[in-house]
Design a protein around this motif. Sequence first.
Motif, PDB file in Angstrom:
ATOM      1  N   VAL A 164       0.836  -1.204   0.000  1.00  0.00           N
ATOM      2  CA  VAL A 164       0.000   0.000   0.000  1.00  0.00           C
ATOM      3  C   VAL A 164       0.870   1.253   0.000  1.00  0.00           C
ATOM      4  CG1 VAL A 164      -1.776   1.298   1.244  1.00  0.00           C
ATOM      5  CG2 VAL A 164      -1.882  -1.202   1.144  1.00  0.00           C
ATOM      6  N   VAL A 165       1.959   1.257   0.768  1.00  0.00           N
ATOM      7  CA  VAL A 165       2.876   2.395   0.811  1.00  0.00           C
ATOM      8  C   VAL A 165       4.298   1.888   0.567  1.00  0.00           C
ATOM      9  CG1 VAL A 165       1.416   3.665   2.432  1.00  0.00           C
ATOM     10  CG2 VAL A 165       3.293   2.241   3.313  1.00  0.00           C
ATOM     11  N   GLU A 166       5.191   2.806   0.287  1.00  0.00           N
ATOM     12  CA  GLU A 166       6.598   2.472   0.135  1.00  0.00           C
ATOM     13  C   GLU A 166       7.433   3.606   0.696  1.00  0.00           C
ATOM     14  OE1 GLU A 166       7.699   2.144  -3.959  1.00  0.00           O
ATOM     15  OE2 GLU A 166       6.398   3.791  -4.572  1.00  0.00           O
ATOM     16  N   VAL A 167       8.635   3.274   1.136  1.00  0.00           N
ATOM     17  CA  VAL A 167       9.512   4.289   1.697  1.00  0.00           C
ATOM     18  C   VAL A 167      10.640   4.554   0.711  1.00  0.00           C
ATOM     19  CG1 VAL A 167      10.950   2.613   2.961  1.00  0.00           C
ATOM     20  CG2 VAL A 167      10.830   4.995   3.729  1.00  0.00           C
ATOM     21  N   MET A 168      10.926   5.818   0.493  1.00  0.00           N
ATOM     22  CA  MET A 168      12.043   6.232  -0.346  1.00  0.00           C
ATOM     23  C   MET A 168      13.067   6.879   0.565  1.00  0.00           C
ATOM     24  SD  MET A 168      10.126   7.707  -3.737  1.00  0.00           S
ATOM     25  CE  MET A 168       8.902   6.693  -4.607  1.00  0.00           C
ATOM     26  N   ARG A 169      14.215   6.276   0.642  1.00  0.00           N
ATOM     27  CA  ARG A 169      15.227   6.727   1.605  1.00  0.00           C
ATOM     28  C   ARG A 169      15.576   8.199   1.380  1.00  0.00           C
ATOM     29  NH1 ARG A 169      16.852   2.633   4.540  1.00  0.00           N
ATOM     30  NH2 ARG A 169      16.729   0.494   3.736  1.00  0.00           N
ATOM     31  N   GLY A 170      15.520   8.937   2.481  1.00  0.00           N
ATOM     32  CA  GLY A 170      15.833  10.352   2.431  1.00  0.00           C
ATOM     33  C   GLY A 170      14.691  11.226   1.967  1.00  0.00           C
ATOM     34  N   ARG A 171      13.573  10.601   1.542  1.00  0.00           N
ATOM     35  CA  ARG A 171      12.443  11.382   1.018  1.00  0.00           C
ATOM     36  C   ARG A 171      11.154  11.150   1.796  1.00  0.00           C
ATOM     37  NH1 ARG A 171      12.144  10.255  -5.270  1.00  0.00           N
ATOM     38  NH2 ARG A 171      10.467  11.820  -5.059  1.00  0.00           N
ATOM     39  N   GLY A 172      11.010   9.977   2.412  1.00  0.00           N
ATOM     40  CA  GLY A 172       9.831   9.727   3.224  1.00  0.00           C
ATOM     41  C   GLY A 172       8.940   8.634   2.669  1.00  0.00           C
ATOM     42  N   TRP A 173       7.707   8.585   3.182  1.00  0.00           N
ATOM     43  CA  TRP A 173       6.732   7.563   2.814  1.00  0.00           C
ATOM     44  C   TRP A 173       5.827   8.066   1.699  1.00  0.00           C
ATOM     45  CZ3 TRP A 173       6.815   2.680   4.726  1.00  0.00           C
ATOM     46  CH2 TRP A 173       7.573   2.454   5.892  1.00  0.00           C
ATOM     47  N   TYR A 174       5.561   7.193   0.742  1.00  0.00           N
ATOM     48  CA  TYR A 174       4.700   7.522  -0.390  1.00  0.00           C
ATOM     49  C   TYR A 174       3.615   6.459  -0.538  1.00  0.00           C
ATOM     50  CZ  TYR A 174       7.938  11.123  -2.033  1.00  0.00           C
ATOM     51  OH  TYR A 174       8.707  12.250  -2.135  1.00  0.00           O
ATOM     52  N   VAL A 175       2.476   6.865  -1.069  1.00  0.00           N
ATOM     53  CA  VAL A 175       1.402   5.917  -1.370  1.00  0.00           C
ATOM     54  C   VAL A 175       1.785   5.167  -2.640  1.00  0.00           C
ATOM     55  CG1 VAL A 175      -1.036   5.625  -1.945  1.00  0.00           C
ATOM     56  CG2 VAL A 175      -0.339   7.385  -0.305  1.00  0.00           C
ATOM     57  N   ARG A 176       1.835   3.867  -2.529  1.00  0.00           N
ATOM     58  CA  ARG A 176       2.168   3.038  -3.681  1.00  0.00           C
ATOM     59  C   ARG A 176       0.929   2.666  -4.476  1.00  0.00           C
ATOM     60  NH1 ARG A 176       5.434  -2.769  -3.493  1.00  0.00           N
ATOM     61  NH2 ARG A 176       5.316  -3.229  -5.727  1.00  0.00           N
ATOM     62  N   SER A 177      -0.156   2.348  -3.765  1.00  0.00           N
ATOM     63  CA  SER A 177      -1.397   1.965  -4.422  1.00  0.00           C
ATOM     64  C   SER A 177      -2.579   2.360  -3.555  1.00  0.00           C
ATOM     65  CB  SER A 177      -1.428   0.458  -4.684  1.00  0.00           C
ATOM     66  OG  SER A 177      -2.691   0.054  -5.182  1.00  0.00           O
ATOM     67  N   THR A 178      -3.622   2.895  -4.200  1.00  0.00           N
ATOM     68  CA  THR A 178      -4.860   3.208  -3.480  1.00  0.00           C
ATOM     69  C   THR A 178      -5.863   2.076  -3.603  1.00  0.00           C
ATOM     70  OG1 THR A 178      -5.743   4.323  -5.443  1.00  0.00           O
ATOM     71  CG2 THR A 178      -4.587   5.688  -3.818  1.00  0.00           C
ATOM     72  N   ASP A 179      -5.489   1.028  -4.336  1.00  0.00           N
ATOM     73  CA  ASP A 179      -6.385  -0.123  -4.526  1.00  0.00           C
ATOM     74  C   ASP A 179      -6.189  -1.079  -3.363  1.00  0.00           C
ATOM     75  OD1 ASP A 179      -8.154  -1.915  -5.581  1.00  0.00           O
ATOM     76  OD2 ASP A 179      -6.805  -2.656  -7.149  1.00  0.00           O
ATOM     77  N   THR A 180      -6.537  -0.624  -2.155  1.00  0.00           N
ATOM     78  CA  THR A 180      -6.255  -1.403  -0.949  1.00  0.00           C
ATOM     79  C   THR A 180      -7.227  -2.542  -0.743  1.00  0.00           C
ATOM     80  OG1 THR A 180      -7.598   0.059   0.427  1.00  0.00           O
ATOM     81  CG2 THR A 180      -5.275   0.614   0.189  1.00  0.00           C
ATOM     82  N   ALA A 181      -8.382  -2.510  -1.392  1.00  0.00           N
ATOM     83  CA  ALA A 181      -9.377  -3.567  -1.172  1.00  0.00           C
ATOM     84  C   ALA A 181      -8.841  -4.919  -1.567  1.00  0.00           C
ATOM     85  CB  ALA A 181     -10.646  -3.256  -1.953  1.00  0.00           C
ATOM     86  N   GLU A 182      -8.056  -4.972  -2.651  1.00  0.00           N
ATOM     87  CA  GLU A 182      -7.509  -6.247  -3.110  1.00  0.00           C
ATOM     88  C   GLU A 182      -6.503  -6.814  -2.136  1.00  0.00           C
ATOM     89  OE1 GLU A 182      -5.862  -6.121  -6.962  1.00  0.00           O
ATOM     90  OE2 GLU A 182      -7.806  -6.139  -7.967  1.00  0.00           O
TER      91      GLU A 182
END
Length: 260
Positions: free
Chosen positions: A68-86
């Motif tokens: 659902v989210v991913e971390v980019m080192r030095g930049r922070g947390w980002y939303v990877r996918s909004t299709d969380t129901a699956e």
Amino acid sequence: MDDEGWSLSPDTRKPLPELIEDKLRQLIESGRFTAGKRLPTEPELAQRLGVARSSLRTALQRLQIQGVVEVMRGRGWYVRSTDTAERDEGFVLGNRVREADLIEVRIALEATAASLAASRADEGEIDEIAKRAKDHQTASNDDKEELLRTDEEFHAAVIRASHNELLEQLYRTLVPKLRVLRRNSYGTAELHNRSASEHNQVAWFLKRHDDGGARVSMITHLLGLYNDLANQTGMPADERAALGTYVSDSEEDEPRWHSR
């Protein structure tokens, strides 16, 4: 950011990190945070939710495991996918899936992932897996949430290192149902030490790019959980999976075969 919609559920049956996970998932599903968008910083999120950063980070890491989210080192947390129901436990898996069936499918997926990771993972990914194994080994035996978090992170790192997106997606569907089973499996220092030792064995084979060894050591590790469950539920012996296991006197020794 306004404060509307940041209150956690009052459900006291769930640990705090799971309540935070639910709230973040809800915020993403509502459209407040869209795919590719950077989330607020951890201090900002913790303040908005009224929680400690350690609990928040656990929730974020669980959402990372689920894609659902991913971390980019030095930049922070980002939303990877909004299709969380699956990625919720209701996708693919019914509510009446037997625990033994769940573990057998997990063994199949993770054994394949370990074998692929031994062939495909780069040195950075292998170092990350070894670090996750160390984190689990040093986690307090009295803190089930920390044991759960570090265990999930180790296995998720192996799954990612397989470089197989479909396998990773299938694994994510298992994570919510595995969580209760995993948490309940902790309880004694002996079980924790066994789990940590077996994580180290998997990492040992991955470092040597030994796909066969990585596959079998992962199977051996998961069969421990499988047999613990079988003993608790009284599963007949002729219905259980069986395999010889690798054992090692220390992390530095080369593992050897040993029959159960």
